[in-house]
Design a protein around this motif. Structure first.
Motif, PDB file in Angstrom:
ATOM      1  N   MET A   1       0.844  -1.197   0.000  1.00 33.89           N
ATOM      2  CA  MET A   1       0.000   0.000   0.000  1.00 33.89           C
ATOM      3  C   MET A   1       0.882   1.250   0.000  1.00 33.89           C
ATOM      4  SD  MET A   1      -2.904   1.178   2.718  1.00 33.89           S
ATOM      5  CE  MET A   1      -3.940  -0.128   2.100  1.00 33.89           C
ATOM      6  N   ASN A   2       0.554   2.200  -0.852  1.00 36.26           N
ATOM      7  CA  ASN A   2       1.400   3.394  -0.890  1.00 36.26           C
ATOM      8  C   ASN A   2       0.982   4.396   0.200  1.00 36.26           C
ATOM      9  OD1 ASN A   2      -0.646   5.139  -1.872  1.00 36.26           O
ATOM     10  ND2 ASN A   2      -0.221   4.524  -3.985  1.00 36.26           N
ATOM     11  N   ASN A   3       1.838   5.403   0.388  1.00 36.12           N
ATOM     12  CA  ASN A   3       1.616   6.346   1.495  1.00 36.12           C
ATOM     13  C   ASN A   3       0.300   7.114   1.344  1.00 36.12           C
ATOM     14  OD1 ASN A   3       3.991   5.480   2.546  1.00 36.12           O
ATOM     15  ND2 ASN A   3       5.197   7.273   1.961  1.00 36.12           N
ATOM     16  N   ALA A   4      -0.017   7.502   0.113  1.00 32.98           N
ATOM     17  CA  ALA A   4      -1.250   8.275  -0.109  1.00 32.98           C
ATOM     18  C   ALA A   4      -2.477   7.468   0.313  1.00 32.98           C
ATOM     19  CB  ALA A   4      -1.359   8.676  -1.579  1.00 32.98           C
ATOM     20  N   GLU A   5      -2.467   6.184  -0.006  1.00 32.45           N
ATOM     21  CA  GLU A   5      -3.613   5.333   0.375  1.00 32.45           C
ATOM     22  C   GLU A   5      -3.725   5.208   1.896  1.00 32.45           C
ATOM     23  OE1 GLU A   5      -3.926   2.224  -3.373  1.00 32.45           O
ATOM     24  OE2 GLU A   5      -2.211   2.059  -2.021  1.00 32.45           O
ATOM     25  N   LEU A   6      -2.562   5.069   2.552  1.00 33.80           N
ATOM     26  CA  LEU A   6      -2.580   4.930   4.012  1.00 33.80           C
ATOM     27  C   LEU A   6      -3.034   6.239   4.680  1.00 33.80           C
ATOM     28  CD1 LEU A   6      -1.916   2.633   6.022  1.00 33.80           C
ATOM     29  CD2 LEU A   6       0.333   3.680   6.331  1.00 33.80           C
ATOM     30  N   ILE A   7      -2.594   7.354   4.123  1.00 31.85           N
ATOM     31  CA  ILE A   7      -3.001   8.670   4.653  1.00 31.85           C
ATOM     32  C   ILE A   7      -4.517   8.857   4.536  1.00 31.85           C
ATOM     33  CG2 ILE A   7      -2.819  11.163   4.262  1.00 31.85           C
ATOM     34  CD1 ILE A   7       0.183  10.533   3.416  1.00 31.85           C
ATOM     35  N   LYS A   8      -5.064   8.351   3.432  1.00 33.13           N
ATOM     36  CA  LYS A   8      -6.517   8.454   3.238  1.00 33.13           C
ATOM     37  C   LYS A   8      -7.263   7.746   4.385  1.00 33.13           C
ATOM     38  CE  LYS A   8      -9.669   8.234  -0.676  1.00 33.13           C
ATOM     39  NZ  LYS A   8      -9.871   7.781  -2.038  1.00 33.13           N
ATOM     40  N   PHE A   9      -6.776   6.573   4.780  1.00 28.53           N
ATOM     41  CA  PHE A   9      -7.374   5.862   5.921  1.00 28.53           C
ATOM     42  C   PHE A   9      -7.265   6.713   7.188  1.00 28.53           C
ATOM     43  CE2 PHE A   9      -6.805   1.853   3.450  1.00 28.53           C
ATOM     44  CZ  PHE A   9      -8.024   1.250   3.716  1.00 28.53           C
ATOM     45  N   ALA A  10      -6.100   7.344   7.383  1.00 27.39           N
ATOM     46  CA  ALA A  10      -5.891   8.155   8.594  1.00 27.39           C
ATOM     47  C   ALA A  10      -6.832   9.372   8.599  1.00 27.39           C
ATOM     48  CB  ALA A  10      -4.433   8.590   8.686  1.00 27.39           C
ATOM     49  N   LEU A  11      -7.004   9.984   7.439  1.00 25.48           N
ATOM     50  CA  LEU A  11      -7.911  11.140   7.351  1.00 25.48           C
ATOM     51  C   LEU A  11      -9.350  10.717   7.673  1.00 25.48           C
ATOM     52  CD1 LEU A  11      -6.440  12.890   4.168  1.00 25.48           C
ATOM     53  CD2 LEU A  11      -6.600  13.928   6.447  1.00 25.48           C
ATOM     54  N   GLU A  12      -9.740   9.555   7.211  1.00 30.67           N
ATOM     55  CA  GLU A  12     -11.086   9.041   7.513  1.00 30.67           C
ATOM     56  C   GLU A  12     -11.232   8.791   9.015  1.00 30.67           C
ATOM     57  OE1 GLU A  12     -13.253   9.787   4.784  1.00 30.67           O
ATOM     58  OE2 GLU A  12     -14.284   8.429   6.162  1.00 30.67           O
ATOM     59  N   ALA A  13     -10.217   8.157   9.596  1.00 33.34           N
ATOM     60  CA  ALA A  13     -10.261   7.830  11.032  1.00 33.34           C
ATOM     61  C   ALA A  13     -10.311   9.102  11.877  1.00 33.34           C
ATOM     62  CB  ALA A  13      -9.040   6.992  11.407  1.00 33.34           C
ATOM     63  N   ARG A  14      -9.652  10.143  11.404  1.00 32.78           N
ATOM     64  CA  ARG A  14      -9.635  11.423  12.146  1.00 32.78           C
ATOM     65  C   ARG A  14     -11.044  11.956  12.357  1.00 32.78           C
ATOM     66  NH1 ARG A  14      -8.514  17.034  10.183  1.00 32.78           N
ATOM     67  NH2 ARG A  14      -7.912  18.215  12.038  1.00 32.78           N
ATOM     68  N   LYS A  15     -11.941  11.634  11.449  1.00 34.04           N
ATOM     69  CA  LYS A  15     -13.332  12.113  11.560  1.00 34.04           C
ATOM     70  C   LYS A  15     -14.018  11.534  12.802  1.00 34.04           C
ATOM     71  CE  LYS A  15     -13.868  12.616   6.554  1.00 34.04           C
ATOM     72  NZ  LYS A  15     -14.419  11.988   5.348  1.00 34.04           N
ATOM     73  N   ASN A  16     -13.492  10.417  13.319  1.00 34.68           N
ATOM     74  CA  ASN A  16     -14.082   9.794  14.511  1.00 34.68           C
ATOM     75  C   ASN A  16     -13.467  10.304  15.814  1.00 34.68           C
ATOM     76  OD1 ASN A  16     -15.759   8.158  12.959  1.00 34.68           O
ATOM     77  ND2 ASN A  16     -14.146   6.627  12.698  1.00 34.68           N
ATOM     78  N   SER A  17     -12.500  11.211  15.704  1.00 40.12           N
ATOM     79  CA  SER A  17     -11.839  11.735  16.906  1.00 40.12           C
ATOM     80  C   SER A  17     -12.863  12.238  17.921  1.00 40.12           C
ATOM     81  CB  SER A  17     -10.919  12.893  16.497  1.00 40.12           C
ATOM     82  OG  SER A  17     -10.512  13.609  17.641  1.00 40.12           O
ATOM     83  N   TYR A  18     -12.641  11.850  19.176  1.00 37.73           N
ATOM     84  CA  TYR A  18     -13.454  12.398  20.276  1.00 37.73           C
ATOM     85  C   TYR A  18     -12.532  13.306  21.077  1.00 37.73           C
ATOM     86  CZ  TYR A  18     -16.143  12.750  24.567  1.00 37.73           C
ATOM     87  OH  TYR A  18     -16.822  13.232  25.656  1.00 37.73           O
ATOM     88  N   SER A  19     -12.568  14.590  20.768  1.00 37.17           N
ATOM     89  CA  SER A  19     -11.605  15.524  21.355  1.00 37.17           C
ATOM     90  C   SER A  19     -12.267  16.841  21.776  1.00 37.17           C
ATOM     91  CB  SER A  19     -10.458  15.771  20.373  1.00 37.17           C
ATOM     92  OG  SER A  19     -10.949  15.901  19.045  1.00 37.17           O
ATOM     93  N   PRO A  20     -13.293  16.748  22.642  1.00 36.38           N
ATOM     94  CA  PRO A  20     -14.010  17.965  23.029  1.00 36.38           C
ATOM     95  C   PRO A  20     -13.191  18.894  23.926  1.00 36.38           C
ATOM     96  CG  PRO A  20     -14.795  16.112  24.329  1.00 36.38           C
ATOM     97  CD  PRO A  20     -13.841  15.557  23.294  1.00 36.38           C
TER      98      PRO A  20
END
Ligand code: THU
Length: 136
Positions: A1-20
């Motif tokens: 898997m290339n870096n861009a594909e892995l970053i895309k997963f990280a960007l998606e996961a960031r949407k679930n951040s619970y950081s109030p």
């Protein structure tokens, strides 16, 4: 898997951040040797110290599923109102030590602002002269 594909997963996961409490959202994506990807986000707590970083969330998910072989991890973090973070987000010291427990010094840590804007460093770069399980 290339870096861009892995970053895309990280960007998606960031949407679930619970950081109030910090309003700082982090996402991560960890690539295992068998090609599987475990994602993580930061999960904060009103008592503060139970807060878990995005990187450790991904590592603990992976290890708890039996994975021990890791290739690289992408990290994206920034103020929660930034769709794409303005800065690179280096892993905190605690997360670096967790990486050290399970990874070789050539683990690649991809700090990204976007799929095509990232900086790669190894664990050896980020945690030199570190305490290691060989010492215990
Ligand atoms: N944080 C991470 O999730 N990863 C890092 O590498 C740095 C910091 C989180 C912890 C806390 O929820 C917020 O970012 C602000 O420190």
């Amino acid at each position: 898997m290339n870096n861009a594909e892995l970053i895309k997963f990280a960007l998606e996961a960031r949407k679930n951040s619970y950081s109030p409490y910090s309003d700082f959202s982090v996402g991560s994506a960890l690539l295992c040797g068998d090609g599987t990807v475990y994602t993580g986000c930061n999960i904060e707590n009103s008592a503060f110290s139970p807060t878990n970083c995005a990187e450790r969330t991904a590592f603990f998910k992976a290890v708890s599923e039996g994975k021990r072989d890791f290739i690289k991890i992408a990290v994206v973090g920034g103020k929660s109102d930034e769709v794409l973070p303005e800065n690179y987000c280096p892993p905190c010291g605690v997360c670096r030590q967790v990486m050290k427990e399970f990874c070789s010094e050539d683990l690649e840590i991809i700090m990204a602002k976007a799929e095509n804007d990232f900086k790669v460093m190894t664990l050896a770069d980020l945690l030199p002269e570190s305490f290691d399980k060989r010492e215990v």
